[in-house]
Design a protein around this motif. Sequence first.
Motif, short mmCIF file in Angstrom:
data_model
loop_
_atom_site.label_atom_id
_atom_site.label_comp_id
_atom_site.label_asym_id
_atom_site.label_seq_id
_atom_site.Cartn_x
_atom_site.Cartn_y
_atom_site.Cartn_z
N LYS A 162 0.51 -1.52 -0.03
CA LYS A 162 0.05 -0.27 0.26
C LYS A 162 1.10 1.22 0.12
N ILE A 163 2.31 1.15 0.45
CA ILE A 163 2.53 2.63 0.57
C ILE A 163 3.27 1.66 -0.98
N LEU A 164 3.52 1.83 -1.26
CA LEU A 164 4.98 1.67 -2.48
C LEU A 164 3.75 2.17 -3.71
N VAL A 165 2.08 1.87 -3.95
CA VAL A 165 0.99 2.56 -4.55
C VAL A 165 0.89 3.91 -4.44
N SER A 166 0.82 4.63 -2.78
CA SER A 166 0.70 5.61 -2.71
C SER A 166 1.90 6.95 -2.65
N LEU A 167 2.94 6.23 -2.96
CA LEU A 167 3.98 6.97 -3.74
C LEU A 167 3.93 7.84 -4.77
N HIS A 168 4.37 8.77 -5.28
CA HIS A 168 4.40 8.87 -7.34
C HIS A 168 5.08 8.45 -7.79
N GLN A 169 6.26 8.40 -7.36
CA GLN A 169 7.94 8.18 -8.21
C GLN A 169 8.50 6.88 -7.05
N PRO A 170 7.70 6.16 -6.91
CA PRO A 170 8.98 5.12 -5.60
C PRO A 170 9.62 4.42 -5.70
N PRO A 171 11.01 5.02 -5.13
CA PRO A 171 12.54 4.48 -5.26
C PRO A 171 12.41 3.29 -5.40
N ILE A 172 13.79 2.55 -6.32
CA ILE A 172 13.51 1.74 -6.08
C ILE A 172 14.34 0.67 -5.50
N PHE A 173 14.57 1.37 -4.90
CA PHE A 173 14.94 0.65 -2.85
C PHE A 173 14.37 -0.01 -2.31
N ILE A 174 12.78 0.44 -2.51
CA ILE A 174 10.83 0.38 -2.04
C ILE A 174 10.52 -0.62 -1.93
N TYR A 175 10.81 -1.16 -4.57
CA TYR A 175 10.30 -2.41 -4.63
C TYR A 175 11.65 -3.24 -4.37
N ASN A 176 12.46 -3.30 -4.13
CA ASN A 176 13.54 -4.48 -3.86
C ASN A 176 13.42 -4.64 -2.12
N ILE A 177 12.84 -3.73 -0.66
CA ILE A 177 12.65 -4.31 0.13
C ILE A 177 11.11 -5.10 -0.25
N ILE A 178 9.88 -4.54 -0.58
CA ILE A 178 9.51 -5.69 -0.91
C ILE A 178 9.39 -6.90 -1.55
N ASP A 224 14.75 2.41 -12.95
CA ASP A 224 15.78 1.87 -13.47
C ASP A 224 15.60 0.74 -12.67
N PRO A 225 16.26 -0.38 -12.55
CA PRO A 225 16.37 -1.68 -11.89
C PRO A 225 17.66 -1.26 -11.11
N ASP A 226 18.46 -1.93 -9.88
CA ASP A 226 19.66 -1.95 -10.07
C ASP A 226 20.40 -3.56 -9.25
N HIS A 227 21.68 -2.82 -8.43
CA HIS A 227 21.94 -4.95 -9.12
C HIS A 227 21.05 -5.18 -7.55
N PHE A 228 20.49 -5.04 -6.85
CA PHE A 228 19.50 -5.34 -6.24
C PHE A 228 18.70 -6.10 -6.23
N THR A 229 17.72 -5.32 -7.52
CA THR A 229 16.43 -5.88 -7.70
C THR A 229 16.63 -6.71 -8.65
N PHE A 230 17.93 -6.76 -9.49
CA PHE A 230 18.54 -8.30 -10.39
C PHE A 230 18.24 -9.33 -8.96
N THR A 231 18.77 -9.40 -8.30
CA THR A 231 19.17 -10.31 -7.37
C THR A 231 17.68 -11.50 -6.81
N PHE A 232 17.49 -9.99 -6.57
CA PHE A 232 15.95 -11.17 -6.33
C PHE A 232 15.51 -11.26 -6.99
N ALA A 233 14.96 -10.46 -7.47
CA ALA A 233 14.22 -11.47 -9.30
C ALA A 233 14.82 -12.98 -10.01
N LEU A 234 16.00 -12.57 -9.79
CA LEU A 234 16.62 -14.13 -10.10
C LEU A 234 17.01 -14.82 -9.44
N LYS A 235 17.20 -15.24 -7.81
CA LYS A 235 16.27 -15.49 -6.90
C LYS A 235 15.26 -15.98 -6.56
N ALA A 236 14.30 -15.45 -7.55
CA ALA A 236 12.71 -15.81 -7.07
C ALA A 236 12.64 -16.34 -8.85
#
Length: 602
Positions: free
Chosen positions: A82-98, A124-136
């Motif tokens: 809910k926090i994520l969708v409430s933000l106008h332009q959420p930074p990538i680190f919040i995507y990474n946390i979730i 834009d994804p960062d290296h944490f984004t790719f790490t979590f996505a590949l782990k998934a």
Amino acid sequence: MSSLALEPISVIIQPKITTAKRHPDLQSTNLSLLRLCNHLQEAQQIHAQMIKSSQITDPYSAGRMSEFYALSCSGTLHDAEKILVSLHQPPIFIYNIIMRGQLISQTPLNAIKLYHQSLINSIDPDHFTFTFALKACTHLRELGIGRQLHSHVVKLGFCSSAHILNKLIHLYAVAAGRMDDARKVFDTSPEPDAVAWNSMLEGYAHNRDGGSLHDFFHRMKQRDVVSWNTVVAFYVETASHLGALGQGKWVHAYINRHGVELDENLSSALINMYSKCGCIEGAIHVFEAKKWKKVDNWNAMIAGFTSNVHSLKAIKLFSEMLAAGVHPNEISFACVLNACSHGGLVEEGKEYFRMMAVVYGLKPDIGHYGCMVDLFSRAGFFDEVEKMIQQMPMEPDIVMWKALVGACRIYRKFELGEKAGYRLIKAAPEDHAGYILLSNIYAMKHDWHGVHRVRKMMLERGVRKVPGCSSIELDGVSYEFIAGNATHGNKRELYEMLEEMGNRLRLAGYEPDITQVLLDIEEEEVKESSLSQHSEKLAIAFGLVSTSPGTVIRVVKNLRVCGDCHSAIKLLSKIYGRDIIVRDSNRFHCFSNGFCSCGDYW
């Protein structure tokens, strides 16, 4: 993007919060209070204050709030989303946390969907984004999406990240079995680290490629990537995972021939290997040969006794550890509580749980509470289960719900089992086990509408059942069998042995337990045929035709052995005069002369 649908995750859309003037003192106070939070209600009150003061529009504050919801034991991913969708332009680190929270909660498909949603929103994804996505992707064994992620990695210039390359190697080698692809990624890495080498070793082991495994094993030693003890310990752990006693004994002999020092890690690895391969005598030999034992060595041996159904020996060894002046840690208590659970020792388990906090000042975590829920569930103490769940400072995890549903099936508590089954599915919607356990509950009470309802739910959500698979090692080579499919050796000879086994079982008074066939099949003969071709029976038949009389047959199965197979194997051990050791997903079963070491308590 693949056979899996990658629509963005479904969340409740909240109105976008407009930015207002923020007060630094209030922001600091809210964040300080958030760090002290232990309960969801407290965090939600702070969240409300942040919304009221518009602090939630600050990326750092929104990130810390999301972190509590997504990663703490008291939070909920729903609130983080809910926090994520409430933000106008959420930074990538919040995507990474979730995404990280979704991996922890074992919902990897949602992590993939969230990654896709970030692309749609031009984040834009960062290296944490790719790490979590590949782990998934690795969790899902989803090669198609993994390849697309690989192309994104190349396109966005992340090929120099060791973490990302390691995740790609692990995906290709271990999850997908594509060793050619894994080798290509490995060879592009300028300096492969120990993780990359280990993933290659594990991939070759999973693919039964002994030649390449040995080649990489020695190359790793020559390159001096890590200490030789670490290399050997990993190789031993690989043999443990596969239940490959022959490979494990080979490396143990190698250690002895080359005078490799048995440090704490290596000796623990050898104890684990022998224990997980059902050779408890080998584990005891390694344990007793080490003069100065550290807590990890004691823990490994206690866990070994437990997994090999020697609960009383595990408890006795725990007492010896205390008498030797070795201070137990959290793992020690998890091992001894697990021993109590497998041995049905309820009062002893309650005392160890009390001792952990009161005597040794150790705070029980969700694993220890899970052991207690499993202990009470196995014993049929459902009131105690309810009390324990209510008293826990965290929400029950899927391990607890599985234990409860499984116990409800054994004790025929169908109403409670149905409720717990749906809670399990809610907690882990992508795990096939919840649907199968709930389907079993319905099938046992002949509610075929309920069975079809659950199967339809699985189909609609794209959840696939893992097929039963058993392996047997002969002369250092592992052979795998899938239920209903014999593909190794002389097929005709194998099916003749299955028929002989069936005939001799019937002469010994065996009657197939067709209640174990959890499908709406009307013909009794079809049900009996289905039971006769369970993967463990195929592996045992292969063992009988491929080994000399008196040889111990060792089988590793990926799922829990069913009640019918358990009864049949007890008789087969007596009929053929063979010791048969089966390691299923729960424990070891040592069958000998018509009896099982578990005492029919599993």
